[in-house]
Scaffold this active site. Structure first.
Site, PDB file in Angstrom:
ATOM      1  N   ASP A   1       9.295   2.772  -1.093  1.00 19.70           N
ATOM      2  CA  ASP A   1       8.327   3.451  -0.237  1.00 19.70           C
ATOM      3  C   ASP A   1       8.719   3.132   1.206  1.00 19.70           C
ATOM      4  O   ASP A   1       8.399   2.072   1.724  1.00 19.70           O
ATOM      5  CB  ASP A   1       6.909   2.953  -0.540  1.00 19.70           C
ATOM      6  CG  ASP A   1       5.886   3.563   0.390  1.00 19.70           C
ATOM      7  OD1 ASP A   1       4.671   3.432   0.110  1.00 19.70           O
ATOM      8  OD2 ASP A   1       6.286   4.176   1.401  1.00 19.70           O
TER       9      ASP A   1
ATOM     10  N   LYS B   1       5.220   9.709   8.271  1.00 21.38           N
ATOM     11  CA  LYS B   1       5.203   9.187   9.639  1.00 21.38           C
ATOM     12  C   LYS B   1       6.340   9.739  10.525  1.00 21.38           C
ATOM     13  O   LYS B   1       6.291  10.884  10.970  1.00 21.38           O
ATOM     14  CB  LYS B   1       5.191   7.654   9.586  1.00 21.38           C
ATOM     15  CG  LYS B   1       3.943   7.113   8.848  1.00 21.38           C
ATOM     16  CD  LYS B   1       3.896   5.612   8.821  1.00 21.38           C
ATOM     17  CE  LYS B   1       2.835   5.088   7.880  1.00 21.38           C
ATOM     18  NZ  LYS B   1       1.474   5.105   8.429  1.00 21.38           N
TER      19      LYS B   1
ATOM     20  N   TYR C   1       0.863  -1.189   0.000  1.00 23.31           N
ATOM     21  CA  TYR C   1       0.000   0.000   0.000  1.00 23.31           C
ATOM     22  C   TYR C   1       0.893   1.231   0.000  1.00 23.31           C
ATOM     23  O   TYR C   1       1.853   1.309   0.769  1.00 23.31           O
ATOM     24  CB  TYR C   1      -0.889  -0.002   1.244  1.00 23.31           C
ATOM     25  CG  TYR C   1      -1.723   1.248   1.433  1.00 23.31           C
ATOM     26  CD1 TYR C   1      -1.456   2.130   2.478  1.00 23.31           C
ATOM     27  CD2 TYR C   1      -2.779   1.550   0.580  1.00 23.31           C
ATOM     28  CE1 TYR C   1      -2.226   3.284   2.660  1.00 23.31           C
ATOM     29  CE2 TYR C   1      -3.555   2.699   0.759  1.00 23.31           C
ATOM     30  CZ  TYR C   1      -3.265   3.562   1.801  1.00 23.31           C
ATOM     31  OH  TYR C   1      -4.010   4.704   1.979  1.00 23.31           O
TER      32      TYR C   1
END
Ligand SMILES: Cc1ncc(COP(=O)(O)O)c(CN[C@@H](CN)CCC(=O)O)c1O
Length: 428
Positions: free
Chosen positions: A239, A267, A144
């Site tokens: 990613d 994050k 994802y």
């Protein structure tokens, strides 16, 4: 445990917010429960509006590697706040932050701040397409990368590698250039490149899958992706929104010794405030406006608050490398304790750990791709989640996520979690 106040607020929330939440996973639908509403967090603990206390293994899905409301991370934020929250004109802290990221990642010459991981991956792909002049991109089932249109795809039917939308509202045309392959299957990628390699702008991959539970990339797979991209002139995008500054200060690239052409962050680099970033080789990043022709912008990109919190977060991690060893040691203890519980109680489940990332799969065997995890017993996970929650342990409310630890989780928290898990598994 009582959840009266959470229920009351949730009923009100559903009147004004779709599903009562601002991100779907928070609705706890994957575990068949109503969500709890949080009042505050402190260190490894989180407290809901009914006064219930939990050991927190969500940690905001990754940003809080130093725990909730860490005084050292918050240091100076009120002064920054009072000076001004955003100017729409550059500030020095943005330069200090960019320099810190560039110094941490040998593969990165330049970096651009954005406001989420979704923005980071969406922008990186646009830059890779602009840089190569090609349209096709390749992602992997189970990975994802945020919710931008061209990434909301799943494998097409049969052997077709063309993506089909996973969501209404994403036109089939938008994903016709998104190819989907199997994670950790280098031969499948080689075959795709033999057929279409000259048309592929980029491969985007989570070096350690964190969105299908925890499924580590094999080193040979990741190195193979880099070699294939070098051979065909495609851009390899790691990613590292989850793994960046989490697996090690230099993220997955430090741990595996495999360098990407571009890297996406989120994050941890925001310390709990909205943030994302993408970076890479100078010749690629020079494509980005205003230097190059590829457009990307953002009103609050690099805003002083997120930069200050992110800078504090990264500085503490840089100056205290023992934090990583500490988190990994506690994750290892969790893995060993969970595995002992599972074997003693003969539960059909496996524990996977990669550095500080841990996941309990309610299935047996090995987990190297989405195909391996998709048959997990999600009903059992739901009962497990509920049992742990009621005993004061907050796990990710979905089987296909990973547990997040912080520097503030003590060995006592870990031992308590293992004991509680034994009681919960016994009653499953
Ligand atoms: C590897 C990876 N790449 C990109 C993203 C998207 O980042 P955001 O747009 O949510 O900041 C994410 C977001 N992670 C999810 C949880 N696994 C965020 C939780 C949520 O969606 O509420 C990610 O894991």
């Amino acid at each position: 445990m009582k959840h009266n106040k959470s229920s009351e607020i949730f009923n009100e929330a559903k009147k004004y917010i779709p599903g009562g939440v601002n991100s779907p996973v928070r609705a706890f639908r994957s575990v068949g429960l109503d969500p709890i509403f949080i009042e505050r967090g402190e260190g490894a603990k989180i407290y809901d509006v009914d006064g219930n206390e939990y050991i927190d293994y969500i940690c905001s899905w990754g940003p809080l590697i130093l725990g909730h409301s860490n005084e050292k991370v918050l240091e100076g934020i009120d002064e920054v706040l009072r000076r001004g929250t955003s100017y729409g004109v550059p500030t020095e802290i943005e330069v200090k932050m960019a320099k810190l990221i560039v110094e941490a990642y040998p593969s990165i010459d330049m970096v651009r701040m954005v406001n989420s991981g979704t923005e980071a991956t969406m922008s990186a792909l646009r830059v890779a397409r602009g840089y190569t002049g090609r349209n096709k991109i390749l992602k992997f089932e189970g990975c994802y990368h945020g919710h931008s249109d061209s990434l909301l795809v799943k494998s097409g039917s049969g052997t077709l590698t063309f993506g089909v939308p996973t969501s209404p509202g994403v036109p089939a045309d938008t994903v016709k250039d998104t190819l989907v392959s199997r994670y950790n299957d280098l031969d499948a990628v080689k075959k795709i490149f033999e057929e279409q390699g000259e048309e592929i702008a980029a491969i985007i991959v989570e070096p350690v899958g964190g969105n299908m539970g925890v499924v580590p990339g094999k080193k040979a797979f990741l190195q193979g992706l880099r070699d294939i991209c070098d051979e065909y002139g495609a851009v390899l995008i790691f990613d590292e929104v989850i793994t960046g500054f989490r697996l090690a200060y230099g993220g997955a690239q430090e741990v595996y010794g495999v360098e990407a052409h571009m890297t996406c962050f989120g994050k941890i680099i925001g310390g709990g405030l909205p943030v994302g970033a993408y970076g890479g080789k100078k010749e690629i990043m020079d494509m980005v406006s205003p230097v190059g022709p590829v457009y990307q912008a953002g009103t609050l990109s690099g805003n002083p608050l997120a930069m200050h919190m992110g800078y504090n977060n990264l500085r503490i991690l840089k100056d205290n490398p023992q934090i990583y060893e500490g988190i990994e040691a506690k994750a290892k203890r969790l893995e060993d304790g969970f595995r002992k519980n599972i074997h003693e109680l003969n539960i059909s489940a496996e524990v996977v750990r990669f550095k500080g990332m841990v996941c309990v799969f309610f299935a047996e065997g090995e987990f190297h791709s989405y195909d391996d995890v998709k048959n997990c017993d999600t009903d059992m996970y739901s009962r497990y989640f509920k049992g742990m929650l009621e005993r004061g342990v907050l796990l990710p409310p979905a089987q296909f996520e990973g547990m997040f630890l912080s520097s503030e989780h003590t060995i006592e928290h870990i031992e308590e979690t293992i004991k509680i898990q034994y009681d919960v598994l016994r009653e499953l």
